[in-house]
Design an enzyme around this catalytic site. Structure first.
Site, PDB file in Angstrom:
ATOM      1  N   HIS A  49      70.693  19.598  13.027  1.00 32.05           N
ATOM      2  CA  HIS A  49      71.049  17.845  13.912  1.00 32.05           C
ATOM      3  C   HIS A  49      69.563  18.156  13.438  1.00 32.05           C
ATOM      4  O   HIS A  49      69.582  16.426  13.367  1.00 32.05           O
ATOM      5  CB  HIS A  49      70.698  18.592  15.368  1.00 32.05           C
ATOM      6  CG  HIS A  49      70.593  17.451  15.941  1.00 32.05           C
ATOM      7  ND1 HIS A  49      71.120  16.246  16.965  1.00 32.05           N
ATOM      8  CD2 HIS A  49      69.480  16.468  16.723  1.00 32.05           C
ATOM      9  CE1 HIS A  49      70.743  15.940  17.254  1.00 32.05           C
ATOM     10  NE2 HIS A  49      70.179  15.503  17.783  1.00 32.05           N
ATOM     11  N   GLU A  71      76.710  19.247  11.618  1.00 34.21           N
ATOM     12  CA  GLU A  71      76.707  19.138  12.821  1.00 34.21           C
ATOM     13  C   GLU A  71      77.781  19.080  14.327  1.00 34.21           C
ATOM     14  O   GLU A  71      78.131  20.444  14.751  1.00 34.21           O
ATOM     15  CB  GLU A  71      75.618  18.296  13.193  1.00 34.21           C
ATOM     16  CG  GLU A  71      75.249  18.221  15.001  1.00 34.21           C
ATOM     17  CD  GLU A  71      74.550  16.852  15.144  1.00 34.21           C
ATOM     18  OE1 GLU A  71      74.485  16.294  14.211  1.00 34.21           O
ATOM     19  OE2 GLU A  71      74.047  16.867  16.104  1.00 34.21           O
ATOM     20  N   ASN A 411      67.946  44.253  -9.970  1.00 41.20           N
ATOM     21  CA  ASN A 411      67.895  46.019  -9.992  1.00 41.20           C
ATOM     22  C   ASN A 411      68.495  46.813  -9.051  1.00 41.20           C
ATOM     23  O   ASN A 411      69.163  47.545  -9.233  1.00 41.20           O
ATOM     24  CB  ASN A 411      66.893  46.309 -11.099  1.00 41.20           C
ATOM     25  CG  ASN A 411      66.715  46.098 -11.669  1.00 41.20           C
ATOM     26  OD1 ASN A 411      67.488  45.045 -12.372  1.00 41.20           O
ATOM     27  ND2 ASN A 411      65.072  45.546 -11.961  1.00 41.20           N
TER      28      ASN A 411
END
Lengths: 688, 155
Positions: A49, A71, A411
């Site tokens: 918002h 929104e 990794n």
């Protein structure tokens, strides 16, 4: 834009947007794991918002439109009109990526080339689809999962007779011609498997084609969810089918929640700060802050650095005057002023240091999203735990630590954690756990990256290094387990047998090492094959100022970082022994290797011949102890670390330079690389 | 029109673009830095900044000259790299029309052609124009790295 110069706000806007996008990234990923967390939904809604408001007021149409649609969807989610599914999450994340793209465009000065229409369309579709066809206005009749007493009883009764209740969501192709007919076919096909208890919208509306592209059913059957889904999927022009078990408790709870939400949701003032209903978060921070340009902080720090130097000079002048003039009144006054300035400088230094401290969250908050994406790509299931986000460290360190952590996490996901099936076979949980945590320990920051995956096998690492020609077989045989693990830091070394999309780009631990060396960090590996791997990174709190022991070598001054100095001793020539052609001495029963600092630095022809006694600085690094022979000691001093600049670059053994009270330049020793090079000089077979 | 800072090095006249020249200072004590190529004399303190200093004689393999009263450190700034260069003397600033500048002749005494931007005719004098960016950047960086690596290997 009515004559206002918006450009000055653009920087602030971009900064804030970045921050908000990061928060959203993180929150949306969390939401995926915890779809019913209303607090989280509220938070996401609130940030979206704000973003909508700020982009609209800056006049960035595309961004405003996209965030506006987001929104709406988020609002529907938090009102319980929409359900959080993996589809929703994917769409939201796609929106965030798009917003980033938009932001990048705005930063480079134009909005335009980024196409948002597709996402806006999908968001609208999601709204329309879920709410049924009547102009998108929510109608109580179409609430999902709201079973009345009768229906509820039917479901309960059926469950007792061994039926299972499902909630089915069917989405038709967007261009489906005869929606009513398709819906009818769905009903018809399901008839053979069980009973439709309820539909949303109501069957009459389905027949009249008065709905969007989606409808929901509550269905009772003895078949499993997959069978049910397959029966529906066999019908053409159906885009998507989700079948999930329906639990009555959940349904009821949802209704309750809805009531709560509805009760509080009506007065939602602009600004989006008020939360609907009960869970208004009380701990809003009231600290007032000012955004400061990093450059400005940097130069403040430099100025304080100068002040620190002058403080030292002032003290020197005072001492000299005292020697010359004795306790004269003016000298005493000077001494007093000098002391006072010293104290103020220390405080100032500390304050600015604090101003440069940031919570490590700044780095951490982008990882949940990254881990999710990586895990998805690699087909792994990962539970990512982050701890110690509030741990603060210096900005310079924050900047450098991101990359190494990315590599370590990658990794861990790519090579560490096994495929879900393999984990099950090994008797481990399907979900691999990756932990990232930070905390303070004495004057250091410790960051740990840990996984419960394969672990690393020292012998295997040695074999691989030999295969890759990085090491001779004899050299490999000589390595201890510790040293073998350190092999992964060699450039060109990879433990992965296959190259995945992510690690194929030459991801290397050598990069991790390079970054850590830059900020005087250390890294340790603990690993158990089959159990997992833990990387422990230790970093200094700050890089800018350092207490040092100054020593001389000929007419030059060198600084040992005090953190590394264990003790200072004097050694008589008779106490120096030779072991394997290296000089050592014995300190309290421990053999201590002795090295001439000049030799260690590669200075030629000025090895001081130890006369009567030699001053020896014993330094420590992890478990290692080495005694450096120097010509003489000057004493302790606070110094400001300055780099030698990118022209000279990184020199092994030298961490940088500092300017002393008299304006001369002294070099600061980098104990880590100094000792490292002593060590590898003996084992040079490595690599060559 | 180009504005050049003209300086002397081993009896020849050289010029660099004035835009690159930060300042010119007298010779001052230089702190030697280990494991650097021999043309890197070390670092100096320039009002709180640490600046590396190179000896252009050594850099170009010219005969060394004794430091004298006119010896200067010319601090240049090229694309973010700041370096002090030891030269025998700095004589003046001249303006040279473009048409007086010619590409470097294939054979020139002293400096490697790769570091030259051209030769400028100024009155009866020839000014050897240095391409500072190449002098400071390219091969030097490589050379530095190699020497650092070699220095490490020796110990």
């Amino acid at each position: 834009m009515s004559g206002f110069d918006m450009s000055q706000y653009l920087g602030i806007f971009l900064d804030e947007t970045e921050e908000q996008l990061q928060q959203l990234d993180e929150a949306v990923v969390l939401l995926e794991q915890d779809p019913d967390n209303r607090e989280l939904l509220n938070k996401i809604f609130r940030i979206a918002h704000t973003l909508k408001g700020s982009s609209a007021s800056m006049g960035f149409e595309k961004m405003a439109t996209l965030t506006h649609r987001m929104e709406s969807v988020l609002d529907a989610l938090r009102r319980g009109e929409l359900r959080v599914t993996s589809g929703t999450i994917d769409l939201l994340l796609a929106c965030l990526d798009k917003l980033r793209e938009l932001k990048a465009q705005l930063a480079s000065g134009h909005e335009g080339e980024v196409d948002t229409s597709d996402l806006v369309g999908r968001l609208e579709e999601m709204m329309a689809g879920e709410r049924g066809g009547d102009d998108g206005s929510p109608s109580p009749a179409f609430e999902p999962l709201r079973l009345d007493d009768v229906e509820e009883n039917v479901v309960r009764a059926a469950e007792i007779r061994g039926y299972r209740a499902y909630e089915i969501r069917v989405e038709l192709e967007a261009d489906c011609r005869m929606k009513g007919a398709r819906a009818f076919l769905v009903f018809n096909n399901l008839k053979d498997l069980g009973e439709v208890v309820k539909s949303e919208p109501h069957t009459q509306e389905l027949e009249a084609e008065k709905f969007g592209n989606t409808f929901r059913l509550v269905f009772l059957s003895k078949e499993d969810a997959d069978t049910v889904a397959n029966v529906i999927k066999s019908i053409s022009e159906i885009k998507d089918v989700t079948v999930r078990p329906l639990s009555l408790e959940e349904g009821v709870a949802q209704v309750e929640e809805r009531r709560e939400a509805a009760a509080g949701a009506i007065p939602l003032p602009e600004g989006g700060e008020a939360e609907p209903g009960i869970q208004r978060s009380p701990e809003r921070r009231v600290t007032q802050t000012v955004r400061v340009d990093v450059q400005r902080l940097e130069s403040l720090m430099n100025l304080v650095g100068e002040l620190v130097i002058d403080r030292t000079r002032l003290a020197e002048v005072g001492n000299n005057l005292k020697v010359r003039l004795g306790n004269e009144e003016l000298v005493e006054m000077l001494e007093e002023i000098s002391l006072h300035i010293g104290r103020i400088t220390s405080d100032l230094q500390e304050e600015i240091m604090k101003a440069r401290m940031f919570p490590i969250d700044q780095v951490f908050n982008r990882f949940p999203r990254m881990v999710r994406d990586l895990a998805q790509k690699a087909g792994k299931e990962i539970n990512f735990i982050v701890e110690g986000r509030e741990t603060e460290l210096d900005r310079t360190v924050i900047e450098e630590i991101g990359d190494p952590l990315i590599h370590l996490l990658r990794n861990a996901i790519d090579h560490g954690i096994e495929e879900p099936e393999e984990r099950v076979r090994l008797g481990k949980p399907r979900y691999g756990t990756v932990v990232l945590k930070a905390f303070h320990q004495e004057n250091q920051i410790v960051i740990i990256v840990e996984d419960d995956g394969r672990g690393m096998d020292a012998e295997q690492l040695k074999r691989r290094a030999v295969e890759k020609g990085l090491l001779s077989p004899e050299g490999a045989a000589r390595l201890t387990k510790r040293e073998a693990l350190d092999l992964i830091f060699l450039p060109g070394f990879s433990t992965s047998d296959r190259i995945t999309d992510v690690s194929g780009r030459g991801v290397g631990m050598d990069i991790v090492r390079a970054h850590l060396e830059k900020i005087n960090g250390t890294i340790d590996i603990q690993t158990t094959p089959g159990k997992g791997t833990r990387f422990t990174i230790k970093l200094p709190l700050t890089l800018a100022i350092n207490r040092s022991l100054l020593v001389t070598l000929g007419d030059r001054v060198y600084a040992f970082p005090l953190a590394n100095v264990v003790e200072i001793i004097e050694v008589e020539p008779s106490q120096v022994r030779r072991v394997q052609n290296r000089e050592v001495t014995v300190v309290r029963g421990q053999v201590l290797p002795l090295v001439h600092l000049a030799a260690a630095l590669g200075l030629k022809g000025e090895r001081a011949v130890p006369g009567d006694k030699a001053a020896v600085v014993i330094v420590g690094l992890a478990e290692k102890r080495v005694g450096f022979i120097v010509d003489s000691l000057i004493g302790e001093q606070e110094i400001v670390i300055k780099s030698l600049g990118n022209y000279i670059g990184k020199i092994p053994g030298i961490a940088g330079a500092t300017i002393m009270g008299d304006g001369r330049v002294a070099l600061i020793l980098d104990i880590h690389s100094l000792i490292e090079h002593l060590g590898t000089a003996g084992e040079r077979q490595l690599a060559s | 029109m180009e504005q050049l800072v003209v300086f002397q090095l081993a009896g020849e006249t050289y010029g660099v673009d004035i835009a690159h020249v930060h300042e010119i200072i007298r010779l001052q004590p230089i702190t030697e830095v280990p494991r650097t190529p021999d043309f890197v004399e070390g670092v100096i303190n320039l009002r709180g900044r640490i600046i590396p200093v190179i000896d252009l004689h050594k850099r170009f393999g010219l005969p060394a000259a004794e430091a004298g009263n006119s010896t200067r450190i010319m601090v240049v700034d090229v694309k973010g790299i700041t370096v002090g260069m030891i030269v025998d003397a700095v004589s003046e600033v001249v303006r040279l029309p473009e048409e007086n500048i010619e590409p470097p002749p294939p054979i020139i005494q002293g400096v490697d052609v790769a570091y030259l931007r051209g030769v400028g005719k100024w009155g009866d004098k020839l000014i050897i124009l240095l391409d500072l960016e190449r002098v400071l950047r390219e091969s030097e960086h490589e050379q530095l790295k190699e020497q650092v690596a070699a220095g490490v290997a020796e110990t």
